[in-house]
Design a protein around this motif. Structure first.
Motif, PDB file in Angstrom:
ATOM      1  N   LEU A   1       0.854  -1.184   0.000  1.00 57.68           N
ATOM      2  CA  LEU A   1       0.000   0.000   0.000  1.00 57.68           C
ATOM      3  C   LEU A   1       0.889   1.233   0.000  1.00 57.68           C
ATOM      4  CD1 LEU A   1      -2.902   1.057   0.170  1.00 57.68           C
ATOM      5  CD2 LEU A   1      -2.723   0.871   2.657  1.00 57.68           C
ATOM      6  N   VAL A   2       0.691   2.111  -0.989  1.00 53.30           N
ATOM      7  CA  VAL A   2       1.571   3.260  -1.197  1.00 53.30           C
ATOM      8  C   VAL A   2       0.795   4.560  -1.029  1.00 53.30           C
ATOM      9  CG1 VAL A   2       3.047   4.424  -2.882  1.00 53.30           C
ATOM     10  CG2 VAL A   2       2.983   1.924  -2.802  1.00 53.30           C
ATOM     11  N   ASP A   3       1.405   5.516  -0.332  1.00 54.29           N
ATOM     12  CA  ASP A   3       0.863   6.866  -0.192  1.00 54.29           C
ATOM     13  C   ASP A   3       1.238   7.639  -1.455  1.00 54.29           C
ATOM     14  OD1 ASP A   3       0.344   9.539   0.375  1.00 54.29           O
ATOM     15  OD2 ASP A   3       1.198   9.466   2.383  1.00 54.29           O
ATOM     16  N   GLY A   4       0.342   7.643  -2.417  1.00 48.50           N
ATOM     17  CA  GLY A   4       0.607   8.266  -3.711  1.00 48.50           C
ATOM     18  C   GLY A   4       0.867   9.758  -3.626  1.00 48.50           C
ATOM     19  N   SER A   5       0.175  10.443  -2.732  1.00 53.53           N
ATOM     20  CA  SER A   5       0.381  11.889  -2.592  1.00 53.53           C
ATOM     21  C   SER A   5       1.792  12.192  -2.103  1.00 53.53           C
ATOM     22  CB  SER A   5      -0.654  12.473  -1.636  1.00 53.53           C
ATOM     23  OG  SER A   5      -1.946  12.289  -2.177  1.00 53.53           O
ATOM     24  N   SER A   6       2.267  11.383  -1.179  1.00 56.22           N
ATOM     25  CA  SER A   6       3.638  11.548  -0.697  1.00 56.22           C
ATOM     26  C   SER A   6       4.627  11.321  -1.840  1.00 56.22           C
ATOM     27  CB  SER A   6       3.899  10.566   0.438  1.00 56.22           C
ATOM     28  OG  SER A   6       5.248  10.580   0.796  1.00 56.22           O
ATOM     29  N   TYR A   7       4.377  10.300  -2.635  1.00 55.96           N
ATOM     30  CA  TYR A   7       5.242  10.026  -3.784  1.00 55.96           C
ATOM     31  C   TYR A   7       5.224  11.179  -4.781  1.00 55.96           C
ATOM     32  CZ  TYR A   7       6.871   5.224  -3.131  1.00 55.96           C
ATOM     33  OH  TYR A   7       7.526   4.105  -2.716  1.00 55.96           O
TER      34      TYR A   7
ATOM     35  N   CYS B   1      -2.086   2.115  -4.779  1.00 58.81           N
ATOM     36  CA  CYS B   1      -1.514   3.447  -4.624  1.00 58.81           C
ATOM     37  C   CYS B   1      -2.680   4.399  -4.391  1.00 58.81           C
ATOM     38  CB  CYS B   1      -0.724   3.829  -5.870  1.00 58.81           C
ATOM     39  SG  CYS B   1       0.124   5.397  -5.734  1.00 58.81           S
ATOM     40  N   VAL B   2      -2.695   5.049  -3.233  1.00 63.51           N
ATOM     41  CA  VAL B   2      -3.821   5.875  -2.816  1.00 63.51           C
ATOM     42  C   VAL B   2      -3.394   7.337  -2.772  1.00 63.51           C
ATOM     43  CG1 VAL B   2      -5.520   6.241  -0.995  1.00 63.51           C
ATOM     44  CG2 VAL B   2      -4.648   3.941  -1.446  1.00 63.51           C
ATOM     45  N   PHE B   3      -4.228   8.205  -3.332  1.00 65.03           N
ATOM     46  CA  PHE B   3      -3.944   9.634  -3.366  1.00 65.03           C
ATOM     47  C   PHE B   3      -4.936  10.377  -2.475  1.00 65.03           C
ATOM     48  CE2 PHE B   3      -2.296   7.814  -7.218  1.00 65.03           C
ATOM     49  CZ  PHE B   3      -1.081   8.447  -7.390  1.00 65.03           C
ATOM     50  N   ASP B   4      -4.463  11.455  -1.842  1.00 64.07           N
ATOM     51  CA  ASP B   4      -5.339  12.263  -0.994  1.00 64.07           C
ATOM     52  C   ASP B   4      -6.476  12.839  -1.825  1.00 64.07           C
ATOM     53  OD1 ASP B   4      -3.594  11.836   1.089  1.00 64.07           O
ATOM     54  OD2 ASP B   4      -2.673  13.819   0.987  1.00 64.07           O
TER      55      ASP B   4
END
Length: 101
Positions: A6-12, A55-58
């Motif tokens: 699970l990836v914090d897309g916004s951080s990326y 990958c999840v984005f805010d």
């Protein structure tokens, strides 16, 4: 055992935007964050070989955190316009890539 990455897309997005030079396509559109995010995701998938990758984005706008704490992100500068312009294209490309994965 199956593995979910699970990836914090916004951080990326922020990380890629600030780490890479001002990359642009032939039309002059900014592309550095897109390039960086997709490369980081490909690398994660290659290194960890998870069964599932999300990958999840805010979400845009206010969240429950704003209700809990009025000062939440109050002093954070607005997102750079060149980064804003890449969000939709990045999420579209991620969905296309993830759909083939």
């Amino acid at each position: 055992m199956k593995t979910l990455l699970l990836v914090d897309g916004s951080s990326y997005l922020y990380r890629a935007f600030h780490a890479l030079p001002d990359l642009r396509n032939a039309r002059g559109e900014p592309t550095g964050a897109i390039y960086g995010v997709l490369n980081m995701l490909r690398r994660l998938a290659a290194d960890y070989k998870p069964d599932y990758l999300a990958c999840v984005f805010d979400a845009k706008g206010k969240t429950f955190r704003d209700d809990w704490y009025a000062e939440y992100k109050a002093h954070r500068p607005p997102m750079p316009e060149d980064l804003v312009r890449q969000i939709e294209r990045c999420t579209r490309r991620w969905r296309r890539w993830a759909g083939r994965w």
